[in-house]
Design an enzyme around this catalytic site. Structure first.
Site, mmCIF file in Angstrom:
data_model
loop_
_atom_site.group_PDB
_atom_site.id
_atom_site.type_symbol
_atom_site.label_atom_id
_atom_site.label_comp_id
_atom_site.label_asym_id
_atom_site.label_seq_id
_atom_site.Cartn_x
_atom_site.Cartn_y
_atom_site.Cartn_z
ATOM 1 N N GLN A 98 -8.513 -3.955 8.925
ATOM 2 C CA GLN A 98 -7.545 -3.398 9.868
ATOM 3 C C GLN A 98 -8.079 -2.147 10.567
ATOM 4 O O GLN A 98 -7.303 -1.320 11.047
ATOM 5 C CB GLN A 98 -6.231 -3.095 9.144
ATOM 6 N N LYS A 154 0.830 -1.214 0.000
ATOM 7 C CA LYS A 154 0.000 0.000 0.000
ATOM 8 C C LYS A 154 0.863 1.263 0.000
ATOM 9 O O LYS A 154 0.595 2.192 -0.774
ATOM 10 C CB LYS A 154 -0.905 -0.026 1.222
ATOM 11 N N THR A 155 1.876 1.308 0.845
ATOM 12 C CA THR A 155 2.729 2.495 0.926
ATOM 13 C C THR A 155 3.444 2.727 -0.393
ATOM 14 O O THR A 155 3.592 3.869 -0.849
ATOM 15 C CB THR A 155 3.749 2.342 2.069
ATOM 16 N N ASP A 174 -4.231 7.904 3.457
ATOM 17 C CA ASP A 174 -3.828 6.550 3.843
ATOM 18 C C ASP A 174 -4.628 6.114 5.076
ATOM 19 O O ASP A 174 -5.113 6.943 5.846
ATOM 20 C CB ASP A 174 -2.334 6.542 4.145
ATOM 21 N N GLU A 175 -4.761 4.803 5.280
ATOM 22 C CA GLU A 175 -5.472 4.232 6.434
ATOM 23 C C GLU A 175 -6.865 4.850 6.571
ATOM 24 O O GLU A 175 -7.289 5.247 7.657
ATOM 25 C CB GLU A 175 -4.658 4.442 7.727
ATOM 26 N N ARG A 183 1.501 -8.649 11.229
ATOM 27 C CA ARG A 183 2.781 -7.933 11.340
ATOM 28 C C ARG A 183 3.944 -8.905 11.176
ATOM 29 O O ARG A 183 5.075 -8.483 10.960
ATOM 30 C CB ARG A 183 2.929 -7.264 12.712
#
Length: 736
Positions: free
Chosen positions: A250, A36-37, A219-220, A596
């Site tokens: 998430q 995503k980043t 983002d997020e 993670r």
């Protein structure tokens, strides 16, 4: 290879679609570890290369560290500077400073951190003659924060109040806001609330910032609250070039006001939006991914999608069943040592937990033998000496900041006692002036001894000398401040060696700011200091095991993750047990922790855990039994089979290649505690889930019942935030 070709070269077709999509709303549903980043960074760089001026590009992420890394990477890819990459809070603080004159704010406003906010709440309670026993400052602050997240001013909160406690809370909120306004200060929620309201109702402000940003990337997006949602919507309203990136699986911050609906209903807001799903995971092994997916499919509030990876199968997930918290720590640390002996550095390992209190046993077990760093404890900017230096700097930037001035008026000691400070504050309030303005007029204040007046005048002269100093780089100003104030001499004393080291590190941060912001000033530096987060200080190069809560772990990754305390009433937390929606959020939190892990995942649970001075029997979390059995190693399946609910234990046993039967859980006597009893669901005429009114604390809901030798103790989750434990036999509760 040209810059544009380099940007697209290593992208999947889905990533390339998201990066190259130009005008119009775009939703990128990006699963855990799906790059995503990379997509956000490449999209900004691609837009810059396509001719969009960099200064018209806005990318919002959720940590300062991520923003800094993203900005640097964009500049490398596009060969251009000027794209605005920041957190929501930094963005809003900068927007308010740039438009301060336009919207009636002081450009030099102070941003209050949590300690400052609690001090302001305490001052408000004192002014209203309300006791801290009746209104806990932390609980009051949470109520105010929730109200601001809903964009409610004090008068709006007051209109909504129906019970006497809410009416009093409205008065506290009003007084709290008066204190902030008097100090020319904003809290974290004010930054978002004010910008959201200005974008909606202040035409000149709205037009200025809509013209500034042609493309907005958030983002997020699943973790945005109502104010952040409105800010994104209004900034993009003129051009509709809003790119939202996130993952409903998430979404873990509803307790901060975030709502998963923002991402689930993106197509409702933008029916013509392009939706791109990123489903390839680059982070985890197939086994870890299969384990996480087998958990999250039990949620109903989500976008249907399937993650896949080309990574190796990897090793099975480990599950450790411990006797108690100390045994859990010992087993987890032993597992880490085993992997350390196989060649892994300490930095490869992370220990996650649901609540900060769980860190104690791990800290004690590792204290003298294993290097470790605790994220979320007293952080760098929370240390006394750093808060002192910051208070000096605040007083130099904002002459109305009485809170900061009161902190350093006698630091180091200069003969200005508490009674003198109290009289100064009282007289300043009578005159309707800031504390700073009262200092040079100290001769006008009766009832102060000459010695105290002389000390106050000397301090006023000291501040004048600092304020009249020529503008210079932040580092030079900080060094001058330490010398002029005498604080540097105090730090040089032998007993302050560690404090001096911390201030030296602070000076290094000032030097870095000067190097990276040639046009920056002290106000901008102070803004960055105020908005730093725990995770921003995480040094990934340090060779140490990382300990942190699951919430803090969002956005990070580690080769080996130990997810601890996977028990009922802990994960999921007992506060969530009465709501299916909150259970789903707890499941998402567990999912975040699991994803993670890059190569190995260790889960653990204890059969007994201390709570309220006694040891209580615990049950493994329902989430463990939702995992696909074949993702666990044999020992883990055997342990779960031994303690699983009827039917589930047999199912787990059948999955094991070795024949074994579920066996009775061993019981270990607890000499230090009275005979433990399992948590109750009913007692003294009340039951878990009952909504009740306490004559002193107000309205709440019973979330746990526990019986000691003589009393039934109920934990109440209070309507205004926080929890209270009461004895049902004496509490005079009223069932609603």
């Amino acid at each position: 290879m040209g810059k544009e070709a380099a940007i697209l070269a290593d992208l999947t077709p889905e990533q390339r679609e998201a990066v190259t999509y130009h005008d119009g709303p775009l939703l990128v549903v990006a699963g855990a570890g799906s790059g995503k980043t990379r997509v956000i960074t490449r999209r900004v760089a691609h837009l810059a290369l396509s001719g969009v001026p960099a200064y018209r590009l806005l990318a919002v992420t959720f940590t300062n560290k991520a923003a800094d890394e993203m900005r640097e990477r964009i500049e490398q890819l596009a060969g251009t500077h000027g794209a605005w990459v920041s957190t929501f809070h930094s963005l809003c603080a900068s927007m308010l400073r740039f438009s301060a004159d336009q919207v009636g704010l002081s450009r030099d406003f102070t941003i209050y951190d949590r300690d400052d906010q609690l001090a302001a709440v305490a001052e408000a309670l004192k002014a209203l003659d309300l006791g801290k026993e009746q209104f806990a400052p932390a609980s009051v602050l949470q109520t105010i924060s929730n109200s601001k997240t809903r964009l409610e001013a004090p008068k709006d909160f007051e209109k909504r109040a129906t019970a006497w406690r809410d009416e009093l809370l409205a008065k506290v909120y009003t007084k709290y806001q008066e204190i902030l306004d008097r100090n020319a200060a904003l809290d974290f929620d004010d930054l978002l609330m004010r910008v959201a309201l200005l974008l909606q109702h202040h035409e000149a402000f709205r037009e200025r910032w809509q013209k500034r940003f042609q493309y907005v990337l958030i983002d997020e997006y699943q973790d945005t609250n109502h104010a952040q949602y409105l800010i994104a919507r209004e900034l993009a309203a003129a051009h509709r070039n809003l790119c939202a990136t996130g993952d409903p699986d998430q979404a873990i911050y509803s307790w901060r006001g975030a709502t998963i609906r923002n991402i689930l209903e993106f197509k409702r807001d933008y029916p013509d939006a392009r939706v791109v799903k990123l489903e390839r995971n680059y982070r985890s092994t197939k086994t870890i991914l299969r384990a996480a997916d087998s958990l999250i499919v039990h949620n109903r509030q989500r976008h249907e999608r399937g993650l896949w990876t080309e990574n190796d199968e990897g090793v099975p997930v480990s599950f450790l069943l411990a006797e108690d918290a100390e045994d859990e720590a010992a087993q987890v640390v032993h597992a880490i040592r085993q992997r350390r002996h196989a060649g892994r550095p300490w930095r490869d390992f992370a220990i996650f937990y649901r609540t900060n209190a769980q860190s104690r046993s791990f800290e004690e077990t590792m204290r003298h033998a294993i290097p470790h760093r605790l994220i979320g404890a007293v952080q760098f900017y929370g240390r006394q000496e750093i808060k002192d230096v910051v208070a000096y700097l605040r007083a130099c930037v904002n002459e109305r900041d009485d809170l900061s001035l009161a902190r350093i008026i006698n630091v180091p000691s200069r003969g200005i006692g508490d009674r003198t400070v109290a009289r100064l504050k009282e007289w300043a309030a009578e005159q309707g002036i800031p504390l700073r303005a009262a200092l040079p007029r100290v001769e006008e204040i009766p009832d102060l001894p000459t010695r105290a007046k002389n000390a106050v005048k000397a301090f006023a002269d000291l501040l004048d000398a600092l304020l009249l100093a020529p503008k210079e780089p932040v580092l030079a100003f900080c060094e001058s401040l330490l010398e002029t104030s005498g604080y540097g001499d105090w730090l040089d004393q032998p007993e302050n060696k560690e404090r001096l080291e911390n201030v030296t590190e602070f000076l290094a941060k000032a030097a870095k700011f000067d190097a990276e912001n040639p046009e920056g000033d002290l106000a901008l530096f102070m803004q960055g200091v105020a908005l730093v987060s725990d995770v921003d200080n995480l040094d990934r190069s340090a060779d140490a095991v990382t300990l942190m809560t699951l919430h803090a772990a969002k956005g990070l990754e580690f080769p080996v993750v130990c997810l601890t305390g996977v028990e009922e009433n802990l994960l999921p937390h007992y506060n969530a047990l009465m709501s299916p929606e909150q259970i789903e959020e707890e499941r998402r939190l567990c999912y975040v922790g699991m994803t993670r892990a890059k190569q190995e995942l260790v889960l653990s649970a204890a059969q007994w855990r201390a709570q309220g001075g006694s040891n209580w029997e615990r049950e493994p979390s329902r989430f463990l039994f939702e995992l696909q059995p074949d993702v666990l190693d044999k020992a883990g399946r055997r342990a779960l089979a031994a303690v699983g609910p009827a039917g589930k234990g047999d199912e787990l046993a059948e999955e094991d290649d070795d024949a074994f039967a579920p066996r009775q859980r061993p019981r270990k006597p607890r000499a230090a505690s009275p005979s433990p009893k399992p948590p109750r669901t009913e007692g003294a005429g009340f039951a878990v889930g009952d909504r009740v009114r306490h004559p002193q604390f107000g309205i709440g809901r019973i979330v746990t019942l526990q019986t000691s030798e003589k009393l039934t103790l109920a934990t109440l989750a209070m309507q205004g935030g926080g929890k209270r434990v009461v004895a049902l036999e004496y509490a005079q509760l009223e069932k609603l």
